[in-house]
Design a protein around this motif. Sequence first.
Motif, PDB file in Angstrom:
ATOM      1  N   UNK A   1     119.464  46.495  34.329  1.00 46.64           N
ATOM      2  CA  UNK A   1     118.977  46.153  32.986  1.00 46.64           C
ATOM      3  C   UNK A   1     118.444  47.431  32.369  1.00 46.64           C
ATOM      4  N   UNK A   2     118.876  47.709  31.151  1.00 46.71           N
ATOM      5  CA  UNK A   2     118.335  48.854  30.424  1.00 46.71           C
ATOM      6  C   UNK A   2     118.163  48.491  28.959  1.00 46.71           C
ATOM      7  N   UNK A   3     117.329  49.264  28.289  1.00 46.64           N
ATOM      8  CA  UNK A   3     117.243  49.149  26.849  1.00 46.64           C
ATOM      9  C   UNK A   3     118.364  49.932  26.200  1.00 46.64           C
ATOM     10  N   UNK A   4     119.076  49.287  25.279  1.00 47.76           N
ATOM     11  CA  UNK A   4     120.216  49.911  24.593  1.00 47.76           C
ATOM     12  C   UNK A   4     119.992  49.858  23.078  1.00 47.76           C
ATOM     13  N   UNK A   5     120.647  50.752  22.337  1.00 46.26           N
ATOM     14  CA  UNK A   5     120.461  50.758  20.880  1.00 46.26           C
ATOM     15  C   UNK A   5     120.897  49.439  20.249  1.00 46.26           C
ATOM     16  N   UNK A   6     120.067  48.926  19.376  1.00 47.10           N
ATOM     17  CA  UNK A   6     120.398  47.702  18.639  1.00 47.10           C
ATOM     18  C   UNK A   6     120.842  48.066  17.233  1.00 47.10           C
ATOM     19  N   UNK A   7     121.703  49.064  17.119  1.00 43.61           N
ATOM     20  CA  UNK A   7     122.181  49.513  15.819  1.00 43.61           C
ATOM     21  C   UNK A   7     122.685  50.940  15.911  1.00 43.61           C
ATOM     22  N   UNK A   8     123.004  51.517  14.764  1.00 44.39           N
ATOM     23  CA  UNK A   8     123.524  52.888  14.727  1.00 44.39           C
ATOM     24  C   UNK A   8     122.418  53.884  15.081  1.00 44.39           C
ATOM     25  N   UNK A   9     122.833  55.017  15.642  1.00 48.88           N
ATOM     26  CA  UNK A   9     121.904  56.085  15.997  1.00 48.88           C
ATOM     27  C   UNK A   9     122.287  57.330  15.219  1.00 48.88           C
ATOM     28  N   UNK A  10     121.445  57.698  14.281  1.00 51.71           N
ATOM     29  CA  UNK A  10     121.671  58.903  13.476  1.00 51.71           C
ATOM     30  C   UNK A  10     123.100  58.915  12.930  1.00 51.71           C
ATOM     31  N   UNK A  11     123.889  59.931  13.259  1.00 54.10           N
ATOM     32  CA  UNK A  11     125.235  60.039  12.697  1.00 54.10           C
ATOM     33  C   UNK A  11     126.308  59.493  13.635  1.00 54.10           C
ATOM     34  N   UNK A  12     125.891  58.853  14.721  1.00 52.84           N
ATOM     35  CA  UNK A  12     126.851  58.330  15.685  1.00 52.84           C
ATOM     36  C   UNK A  12     127.203  56.894  15.340  1.00 52.84           C
ATOM     37  N   UNK A  13     128.420  56.445  15.662  1.00 53.73           N
ATOM     38  CA  UNK A  13     128.775  55.045  15.395  1.00 53.73           C
ATOM     39  C   UNK A  13     127.964  54.105  16.280  1.00 53.73           C
ATOM     40  N   UNK A  14     127.823  52.885  15.831  1.00 56.18           N
ATOM     41  CA  UNK A  14     127.060  51.895  16.587  1.00 56.18           C
ATOM     42  C   UNK A  14     127.734  51.651  17.936  1.00 56.18           C
ATOM     43  N   UNK A  15     126.923  51.539  18.974  1.00 56.05           N
ATOM     44  CA  UNK A  15     127.440  51.276  20.315  1.00 56.05           C
ATOM     45  C   UNK A  15     128.028  49.867  20.363  1.00 56.05           C
ATOM     46  N   UNK A  16     129.050  49.683  21.209  1.00 56.35           N
ATOM     47  CA  UNK A  16     129.722  48.397  21.338  1.00 56.35           C
ATOM     48  C   UNK A  16     129.338  47.721  22.645  1.00 56.35           C
TER      49      UNK A  16
END
Length: 480
Positions: A194-209
Amino acid sequence: MKQTMSLFGCAAWLAPALLAAAPLTYVVTDTGQERCYDDHAEIAYPTSGARFFGQDAHYQGIASDFRTNANGTVSDLSTGLVWVRDPGAKVTYDRAVADAEACRVGGYTDWRLPTIKELYSLMDFRGVDPNVKRTDTTGLRPFIDTRFFVFHYGDESVGDRIIDSQYATSTLYGGTTMGGNKTMFGVNFADGRIKGYPAGAIRDRPAKLYYALYVRGNPQYGKNRFRSNGDGTVADEATGLIWQQADSGKAMDWQHALAYAEGLALGGHDDWRLPNAKELQSIVDYSRAPDATGSAAIDPLFACTSITNEAGQKDFGCYWTGTTHVGVRNGGACAAYLSFGRAMGNMRGRWMDVHGAGAQRSDPKGGNPADYAQGRGPQGDAVRVLNCVRCVRGGPAALRTSGPAVQTSSSDLPPLRGGPGAGGRPSFVQHLDRNGDGKVSREEFDGPADQFPILDRNHDGYLTEDEAPPPPSGERQRMP
């Protein structure tokens, strides 16, 4: 040998009076781990009083009781949860949240994105962690039962790593990670964490899938009902587990954590044990975090020893479980633990919370902490070889004194029966075998009725993998 106390196993094991007094709304299923390990590799089952006695495999809990349904769903008869069998393609977090309402698999309209506790109920610690950069899946096994669920490792042809099989949940972190990212807790069934993952876009990178595995049923699952017993213990009436109210007060390596738990006498009982990963995760309070509530991620009924973390902040520690986290590179050298404070990492020379309070990670069972002072892995994870202990008792906890024959390496581990076919997709038997007997009956066969006797070459009334029809050409059929 101390006796194990069995408060419940499943509804059928309980007297009607006990069921009426204490309905169990949150059944914590077993991890599936049935092999024992020292601090390096698999070993024969230790006996009571021996080194490494009291680990996960010694205590058999309630197994997940999965049933594959003909409508694209899987029921877990132990937890009361019903799952979509195939997560489909990866989507952004926003899509994962929005698409739950539109999901109509099985004809149901009440699907939801699972909480972290709901999704973690599917974690299967018979898995093998890649824990090295790999270009194939030889010797690996996912941390989810592929006899029932469609699973894919990351697709390197599109830039994924093999471990990129993260699943989204509806549980958002009260703090932030990676220096300010909005974060949700997800489960990675490729590497068993279990880890914390981005819940949206990060700076100029595309949103994680992420993959999204929707769930329905048992709205009380994952909700604790704690009660202080007034004797240094806390009962959870939702799970039937009894917990040590304080912790060990000091950190120790895994071997000493096992010994501490096996030697504990508290509240008039001496049948305490080191909790397995799913038991310990059941008491994480994901609404709490040092940055959000100034507290550990646990109900205030419990006492947590405070620490100073790698960034010099007041924090709360990690806690060992009895569950070995098997890896291709390091065999049985690591064990799973839960972070009740920040899950720290060293990013570009700066220590920060990278995975969130409530993460489940794994680290070496022993060694010199100074050897890992700079962290390791892509997020520079802080390596915690010394952790605190919070013991548990109750539940089914049937003592098991022997298991399968010892394997010499993770690559020798047999696949789950009816394991996945090419590309991690379910095999013919896995796809249709609803009763889990390893073969397909006439009733389970979903092809034209007149094809069954043609395929059944040995005329025994069942189809096996060697009697499977050829796969259809073109793209895999999608679930509705």
